[in-house]
Write an enzyme that holds these catalytic residues in place. Structure first.
Site, PDB file in Angstrom:
ATOM      1  N   HIS A   1       9.969 -15.635 -34.678  1.00 20.72           N
ATOM      2  CA  HIS A   1      11.248 -15.088 -35.113  1.00 20.72           C
ATOM      3  C   HIS A   1      11.203 -14.863 -36.621  1.00 20.72           C
ATOM      4  O   HIS A   1      10.785 -15.737 -37.371  1.00 20.72           O
ATOM      5  CB  HIS A   1      12.390 -16.055 -34.783  1.00 20.72           C
ATOM      6  CG  HIS A   1      12.788 -16.025 -33.342  1.00 20.72           C
ATOM      7  ND1 HIS A   1      13.994 -16.520 -32.893  1.00 20.72           N
ATOM      8  CD2 HIS A   1      12.142 -15.561 -32.248  1.00 20.72           C
ATOM      9  CE1 HIS A   1      14.075 -16.350 -31.583  1.00 20.72           C
ATOM     10  NE2 HIS A   1      12.960 -15.787 -31.169  1.00 20.72           N
TER      11      HIS A   1
ATOM     12  N   PRO B   1      20.771 -31.728 -35.817  1.00 20.93           N
ATOM     13  CA  PRO B   1      19.888 -30.640 -35.373  1.00 20.93           C
ATOM     14  C   PRO B   1      20.203 -29.278 -35.965  1.00 20.93           C
ATOM     15  O   PRO B   1      19.434 -28.335 -35.755  1.00 20.93           O
ATOM     16  CB  PRO B   1      20.108 -30.632 -33.852  1.00 20.93           C
ATOM     17  CG  PRO B   1      21.481 -31.203 -33.659  1.00 20.93           C
ATOM     18  CD  PRO B   1      21.652 -32.223 -34.743  1.00 20.93           C
TER      19      PRO B   1
END
Length: 399
Positions: A76, A297
């Site tokens: 990505h 996270p």
């Protein structure tokens, strides 16, 4: 498998940190043994992170553990920030000199490393429950563990704790020798794995009046999605249709595609906290990964911080083998903590900027939107996010 009684480096824990360290030590010709309390099936199927920084991928390549990643991982080149019904893409390569990230689940990284370990060594013992790490202040620490109902000892020159925050290795240091700094959060992530193709080509981080949401993926056919929820939420209490409706509401933006819906095949609520234990070494016992630090996270740092720790550690052990000098091992904690605290700051920044806290005032929300608008309009602010997201360079690396 036999039970070795002596090794140079005893590694406690067969998560990504312990396995990657073992593989790197093998490449450098340093003997080690890995002890893991769980069985292989459990270790290979526990769901964790899915975004790999450039440096983590480089480390897996250098360790000869990236063949399947190269075939199946999804590189990505950016992420989208979505707020105020608008989306803004952060282009990583143009802002970082070419760095990017990969979507490849931690479970797959672990499977790849275990397969190499099983094929080529060094020894990896599953269902070996470590009871204690003793004699940290001597030149011969001892790891005591139980396997198949029998007690065993492993004498080593060095012991490395890759056994997480609740592992026993942290207790090798006497009380008061280590300091832990922590921060909790008043919300959690509700994560689902859905049998539905991802609606977006890259990760989307959404700030909304209803709370945070994240659109990620595990493959071209499998979506990984998250919602901010109150702490203590029961993941089984939310009907599938309500979950999809809430996700669509939080990702709503002018001209944006709606999510592809499908069967939800896994769900869990993930509490969030920040924690750093320092120093990351006591005597001849060293801590790596979650044994030393935890991040929320939002910044995709947990697995990547663990990988950075063991890259530094493997270089230090190789230096000791080649030169007889422990200088790099002596510097290990300070070297890693500089990176750890920057990652903690970035993860906290992403978390506090994108989530809506309970009782949040409209003033607080306006501050969040102002910060997001700055990232969307300032190349300097966008570059700061991109550099942190793709991973800070390790000592000795050159851009």
């Amino acid at each position: 498998m036999s039970h070795p009684s002596r090794t140079q480096v005893g590694i406690v824990g067969a998560g990504p940190a312990g396995l990657l360290l073992a593989r790197q030590l093998q490449v450098h010709g340093v003997d080690c043994v890995v002890l893991e309390s769980r069985d292989r099936d459990y270790v290979e199927h526990r769901q964790r992170a899915g975004v790999l920084e450039q440096g983590t991928v480089d480390a897996l390549r250098a360790a000869g553990a990236a063949d399947r990643l190269e075939r199946e991982g999804m590189p990505h080149d950016g992420v989208e920030l979505r707020f105020a019904r608008r989306g803004h893409r952060i282009d990583f390569p143009s802002l970082t000199g070419g760095r990017r990230v990969w979507v490849y689940a931690q479970t797959e990284v672990v499977k790849d490393l275990i397969a190499l370990q099983a094929k080529e060594g060094p020894p990896l013992l599953f269902e070996a429950e470590v009871r204690a790490v003793e004699d940290a202040d001597t030149e011969r620490p001892v790891i005591r563990y139980t396997r198949a109902g029998r007690e065993h000892t492993l004498a080593c020159d060095w012991a490395v704790g890759c056994d997480g925050y609740h592992g026993v290795t942290r207790y090798a240091a006497p009380q008061g020798a280590l300091s832990t700094y922590e921060r909790g959060y008043a919300y959690s992530w509700f994560g689902i794995l859905a049998d539905a193709p991802p609606a977006y080509d890259e990760l989307v981080y959404a700030h909304s009046e209803r709370g945070f949401a994240l659109a990620s993926m595990r493959s071209a056919q499998m979506s990984r999605l998250y919602l901010q929820v109150p702490n203590g939420t029961d993941p089984e209490a939310l009907p599938d249709e309500q979950i999809w409706d809430e996700l669509d509401a939080r990702f709503a933006a002018d001209g944006a595609r709606r999510l592809n819906r499908g069967p939800i095949i896994a769900r869990a609520v993930l509490p969030m906290r920040s924690s750093v234990t320092e120093p990351m070494r006591h005597g001849r016992v060293l801590l790596a990964g979650d044994a030393a630090h935890i991040v929320p996270p939002t910044g995709a740092k947990g697995l990547n911080l663990a990988a950075a720790d063991v890259v530094v550690l493997a270089r230090a052990f190789a230096h000791l083998k080649d030169t007889g000098s422990a200088d790099l091992l002596d510097a290990y904690s300070d070297t890693c903590l500089r990176r750890v605290w920057r990652a903690e700051h970035f993860s906290h920044f992403m978390t506090s900027t994108l989530h809506r806290a309970p009782e949040q005032s409209e003033f607080d929300t306006r501050l969040q939107l102002s910060q997001l608008e700055r990232i969307a309009t300032s190349p300097h602010a966008a570059a700061e996010l991109a550099v942190n997201y793709t991973g800070l360079l390790l000592p000795g690396e050159e851009r």
